[in-house]
Every structure is written in structure tokens, then in C-alpha cells.
Scaffold this motif. Structure first.
Motif, PDB file in Angstrom:
ATOM      1  N   THR A   1     -65.201  37.456  42.924  1.00 39.26           N
ATOM      2  CA  THR A   1     -63.628  37.918  43.029  1.00 39.26           C
ATOM      3  C   THR A   1     -63.429  38.321  41.605  1.00 39.26           C
ATOM      4  OG1 THR A   1     -63.587  36.333  44.928  1.00 39.26           O
ATOM      5  CG2 THR A   1     -61.427  37.212  43.609  1.00 39.26           C
ATOM      6  N   ASN A   2     -63.642  37.534  40.535  1.00 36.13           N
ATOM      7  CA  ASN A   2     -63.231  37.810  39.431  1.00 36.13           C
ATOM      8  C   ASN A   2     -63.946  39.360  38.826  1.00 36.13           C
ATOM      9  OD1 ASN A   2     -61.752  35.455  38.996  1.00 36.13           O
ATOM     10  ND2 ASN A   2     -63.149  34.627  37.448  1.00 36.13           N
ATOM     11  N   VAL A   3     -65.112  39.342  39.099  1.00 32.57           N
ATOM     12  CA  VAL A   3     -65.760  40.558  38.941  1.00 32.57           C
ATOM     13  C   VAL A   3     -65.242  41.837  39.633  1.00 32.57           C
ATOM     14  CG1 VAL A   3     -68.139  42.030  39.287  1.00 32.57           C
ATOM     15  CG2 VAL A   3     -68.245  39.530  38.581  1.00 32.57           C
ATOM     16  N   LYS A   4     -64.623  41.792  40.819  1.00 33.96           N
ATOM     17  CA  LYS A   4     -63.899  42.957  41.607  1.00 33.96           C
ATOM     18  C   LYS A   4     -62.600  43.120  40.865  1.00 33.96           C
ATOM     19  CE  LYS A   4     -66.171  42.070  45.788  1.00 33.96           C
ATOM     20  NZ  LYS A   4     -66.038  41.356  47.263  1.00 33.96           N
ATOM     21  N   VAL A   5     -61.854  41.927  40.656  1.00 35.09           N
ATOM     22  CA  VAL A   5     -60.554  42.131  39.948  1.00 35.09           C
ATOM     23  C   VAL A   5     -60.761  42.793  38.587  1.00 35.09           C
ATOM     24  CG1 VAL A   5     -58.492  40.809  39.107  1.00 35.09           C
ATOM     25  CG2 VAL A   5     -59.554  40.133  41.234  1.00 35.09           C
ATOM     26  N   LEU A   6     -61.798  42.356  37.720  1.00 33.34           N
ATOM     27  CA  LEU A   6     -61.619  42.956  36.331  1.00 33.34           C
ATOM     28  C   LEU A   6     -62.155  44.332  36.620  1.00 33.34           C
ATOM     29  CD1 LEU A   6     -61.475  42.773  33.350  1.00 33.34           C
ATOM     30  CD2 LEU A   6     -63.824  41.699  33.342  1.00 33.34           C
ATOM     31  N   SER A   7     -62.941  44.450  37.425  1.00 35.63           N
ATOM     32  CA  SER A   7     -63.672  46.028  37.733  1.00 35.63           C
ATOM     33  C   SER A   7     -62.378  47.022  37.880  1.00 35.63           C
ATOM     34  CB  SER A   7     -64.575  46.259  38.708  1.00 35.63           C
ATOM     35  OG  SER A   7     -65.778  45.530  38.566  1.00 35.63           O
ATOM     36  N   LYS A   8     -61.328  46.313  38.762  1.00 31.63           N
ATOM     37  CA  LYS A   8     -60.239  47.135  39.302  1.00 31.63           C
ATOM     38  C   LYS A   8     -59.413  47.648  37.989  1.00 31.63           C
ATOM     39  CE  LYS A   8     -57.290  46.749  43.254  1.00 31.63           C
ATOM     40  NZ  LYS A   8     -56.540  45.853  44.248  1.00 31.63           N
ATOM     41  N   VAL A   9     -59.433  46.444  37.325  1.00 28.49           N
ATOM     42  CA  VAL A   9     -58.327  46.634  35.807  1.00 28.49           C
ATOM     43  C   VAL A   9     -58.858  47.838  35.152  1.00 28.49           C
ATOM     44  CG1 VAL A   9     -57.528  45.619  33.751  1.00 28.49           C
ATOM     45  CG2 VAL A   9     -57.334  44.405  35.927  1.00 28.49           C
ATOM     46  N   ILE A  10     -60.310  47.593  34.807  1.00 30.65           N
ATOM     47  CA  ILE A  10     -60.664  48.477  34.175  1.00 30.65           C
ATOM     48  C   ILE A  10     -60.805  49.755  34.454  1.00 30.65           C
ATOM     49  CG2 ILE A  10     -63.258  49.050  32.766  1.00 30.65           C
ATOM     50  CD1 ILE A  10     -63.772  46.285  32.550  1.00 30.65           C
ATOM     51  N   ASN A  11     -61.126  50.085  35.657  1.00 30.79           N
ATOM     52  CA  ASN A  11     -61.108  51.322  36.182  1.00 30.79           C
ATOM     53  C   ASN A  11     -59.816  52.033  36.329  1.00 30.79           C
ATOM     54  OD1 ASN A  11     -63.854  51.426  36.946  1.00 30.79           O
ATOM     55  ND2 ASN A  11     -63.463  50.468  39.015  1.00 30.79           N
ATOM     56  N   LYS A  12     -58.831  51.422  36.265  1.00 29.23           N
ATOM     57  CA  LYS A  12     -57.496  51.627  36.332  1.00 29.23           C
ATOM     58  C   LYS A  12     -57.060  52.421  35.108  1.00 29.23           C
ATOM     59  CE  LYS A  12     -52.583  49.507  36.030  1.00 29.23           C
ATOM     60  NZ  LYS A  12     -51.961  48.444  36.275  1.00 29.23           N
ATOM     61  N   TYR A  13     -57.615  52.248  33.921  1.00 32.31           N
ATOM     62  CA  TYR A  13     -57.292  52.630  32.705  1.00 32.31           C
ATOM     63  C   TYR A  13     -58.420  53.936  32.285  1.00 32.31           C
ATOM     64  CZ  TYR A  13     -54.000  49.041  31.995  1.00 32.31           C
ATOM     65  OH  TYR A  13     -52.997  48.299  32.367  1.00 32.31           O
ATOM     66  N   ASP A  14     -59.269  53.823  32.965  1.00 34.87           N
ATOM     67  CA  ASP A  14     -60.407  55.030  32.795  1.00 34.87           C
ATOM     68  C   ASP A  14     -60.513  55.267  31.435  1.00 34.87           C
ATOM     69  OD1 ASP A  14     -62.318  56.975  33.672  1.00 34.87           O
ATOM     70  OD2 ASP A  14     -60.816  58.576  33.788  1.00 34.87           O
ATOM     71  N   SER A  15     -60.926  54.359  30.438  1.00 31.87           N
ATOM     72  CA  SER A  15     -61.076  54.862  29.018  1.00 31.87           C
ATOM     73  C   SER A  15     -62.948  54.291  28.633  1.00 31.87           C
ATOM     74  CB  SER A  15     -60.412  53.740  28.408  1.00 31.87           C
ATOM     75  OG  SER A  15     -60.509  53.994  26.829  1.00 31.87           O
ATOM     76  N   HIS A  16     -63.038  55.340  28.081  1.00 33.78           N
ATOM     77  CA  HIS A  16     -64.470  55.067  27.462  1.00 33.78           C
ATOM     78  C   HIS A  16     -64.546  53.929  26.483  1.00 33.78           C
ATOM     79  CE1 HIS A  16     -62.533  57.366  23.998  1.00 33.78           C
ATOM     80  NE2 HIS A  16     -63.412  56.697  23.470  1.00 33.78           N
ATOM     81  N   LYS A  17     -63.602  53.232  25.838  1.00 38.69           N
ATOM     82  CA  LYS A  17     -63.244  52.341  25.332  1.00 38.69           C
ATOM     83  C   LYS A  17     -63.710  50.993  25.644  1.00 38.69           C
ATOM     84  CE  LYS A  17     -60.255  54.145  21.718  1.00 38.69           C
ATOM     85  NZ  LYS A  17     -58.917  53.920  21.025  1.00 38.69           N
ATOM     86  N   LEU A  18     -63.831  50.973  27.222  1.00 35.46           N
ATOM     87  CA  LEU A  18     -63.486  49.655  28.147  1.00 35.46           C
ATOM     88  C   LEU A  18     -64.971  49.590  28.448  1.00 35.46           C
ATOM     89  CD1 LEU A  18     -60.377  49.959  29.888  1.00 35.46           C
ATOM     90  CD2 LEU A  18     -60.578  48.592  27.896  1.00 35.46           C
ATOM     91  N   LEU A  19     -65.900  48.574  28.265  1.00 36.70           N
ATOM     92  CA  LEU A  19     -67.178  48.242  28.628  1.00 36.70           C
ATOM     93  C   LEU A  19     -67.100  46.896  29.491  1.00 36.70           C
ATOM     94  CD1 LEU A  19     -67.611  49.933  25.930  1.00 36.70           C
ATOM     95  CD2 LEU A  19     -69.750  49.246  26.048  1.00 36.70           C
ATOM     96  N   HIS A  20     -67.729  47.088  30.698  1.00 36.40           N
ATOM     97  CA  HIS A  20     -68.062  45.839  31.672  1.00 36.40           C
ATOM     98  C   HIS A  20     -69.334  45.443  31.601  1.00 36.40           C
ATOM     99  CE1 HIS A  20     -66.755  43.881  35.735  1.00 36.40           C
ATOM    100  NE2 HIS A  20     -67.024  43.098  34.834  1.00 36.40           N
ATOM    101  N   GLU A  21     -69.732  44.339  31.092  1.00 33.55           N
ATOM    102  CA  GLU A  21     -71.055  43.848  31.001  1.00 33.55           C
ATOM    103  C   GLU A  21     -71.036  42.469  31.800  1.00 33.55           C
ATOM    104  OE1 GLU A  21     -73.684  44.909  29.442  1.00 33.55           O
ATOM    105  OE2 GLU A  21     -72.721  46.858  28.798  1.00 33.55           O
ATOM    106  N   VAL A  22     -72.143  42.347  32.239  1.00 26.86           N
ATOM    107  CA  VAL A  22     -72.251  41.170  33.434  1.00 26.86           C
ATOM    108  C   VAL A  22     -73.372  40.131  32.505  1.00 26.86           C
ATOM    109  CG1 VAL A  22     -73.118  40.272  35.609  1.00 26.86           C
ATOM    110  CG2 VAL A  22     -71.808  42.411  35.151  1.00 26.86           C
TER     111      VAL A  22
END
Length: 183
Positions: free
Chosen positions: A45-66
């Protein structure tokens, strides 16, 4: 100089509200080069919520690692390996950094400095009173939060956080103090 911010997101349910308070402003600033969110796969669930937040800003500065590990030390170590900016900081997902103060610190960061430990404020949620905690080596012993520091990435690249759920920051800071860093 620009800053990489490493933010572990563990399996507990984090409060993304704080993140949404400062992130929109910070990603627009040139002093911030990267925000690396290291997330545990334990809580889908956290993975989905954070992905949604990151996609909202659509910035090359935001990286999502697992990370397959759920401890902050391991997640921060992964962030160190991914950091590409000259400076690095380690924040928690529930922190509310004062972006203006961070920018001032980045701007005064000298080529002869390896790390800076900043002042911080504690806000009493009931009264609204603010208490400022000043930077000093003694104060760092009483309030050793890793989020108070900005490091030169090249100086800590080979250091590792221990794989702990609690106290990993203090062990890392103790290791830093045993090296010849200018703080």
C-alpha cells in the motif's frame, strides 16, 4: 552545489502529509538536485501511495527505489550508492524541513567543509510554542538526529549505516566522528 536528499520509507504507515508540505517548493529550487525515496517492499500500500505522490509532481529530481530490507540503515545505504549530487542529507518521511534554511546552508557550504550540523526547532503541538535547539558538538550528543546534517557525498560514500531499526543514525554519526572530517 546541489543536494541529494535520501528518504527511507519503511513498512509502517507513514504520514505523507508532511512530505506534501515541503516537496512542491523544494523540487522547484536548483539547490536540490535529487530526492531519493527508498521504499521497503513489505507494505505494498505504501509503495502505491508514494508512487502516486511522486507521479503527481512529474519531476526528474524524484527517484523511487525499492529495497527488500525494511530497516532505515539499509535503505539509506542504497541512497548513498544512488546519490549523484555533491552534498547529501538524510531525512525521514515525517520530517518537515525548513527549505529556506537548508538553501542557506547549501549556499555557505565551503570547499573546506565536509559536513554541517544545523540548528533545529521543536514545536509543541499543544501550545504552538517553538523552541530552537542550537548547533554544537554537545547538542549533537543530546539530539543526534541525522536529519540535522548535510555531508559532502564524497566524504561518506564508503561509510555504511548499520542494518538496524533503531540507533542506526547514532552509530553512523559515531563512525563519522572517528574519521578526519571537518564539521
Amino acid at each position: 552545489m546541489t543536494l541529494t536528499v535520501v528518504i527511507p520509507v519503511g513498512s509502517s504507515v507513514p504520514d505523507f502529509v508532511n512530505l506534501e508540505q515541503w516537496l512542491p517548493f523544494a523540487i522547484r529550487r536548483e539547490e536540490f538536485g535529487q530526492f531519493i525515496f527508498i521504499q521497503s517492499t513489505v507494505n505494498e500500500t505504501n509503495v502505491k501511495v508514494l508512487s502516486k505522490v511522486i507521479n503527481k509532481y512529474d519531476s526528474h529530481k524524484l527517484l523511487h527505489e525499492v529495497s527488500t530490507k525494511d530497516d532505515p540503515g539499509t535503505m539509506r545505504n542504497l541512497g548513498i550508492t544512488k546519490a549523484r549530487e555533491e552534498l547529501i542529507a538524510f531525512w525521514d518521511i515525517d520530517d518537515i524541513p525548513c527549505i529556506e534554511n537548508i538553501i542557506e546552508i547549501i549556499q555557505i557550504f565551503d570547499k573546506n567543509i565536509d559536513a554541517i550540523c544545523a540548528n533545529f526547532e521543536i514545536v509543541n503541538s499543544k501550545t504552538g510554542n517553538i523552541k530552537t535547539k542550537k548547533n554544537s558538538k554537545i547538542a549533537s550528543l543530546y539530539n543526534p538526529g541525522i536529519w540535522r546534517y548535510i555531508f559532502r557525498t564524497s566524504k561518506i560514500r564508503e561509510l555504511k549505516f548499520p542494518s538496524l531499526r533503531m540507533g542506526e543514525d547514532q552509530v553512523f554519526l559515531a563512525e563519522i566522528l572517528s574519521h578526519d572530517l571537518v564539521i
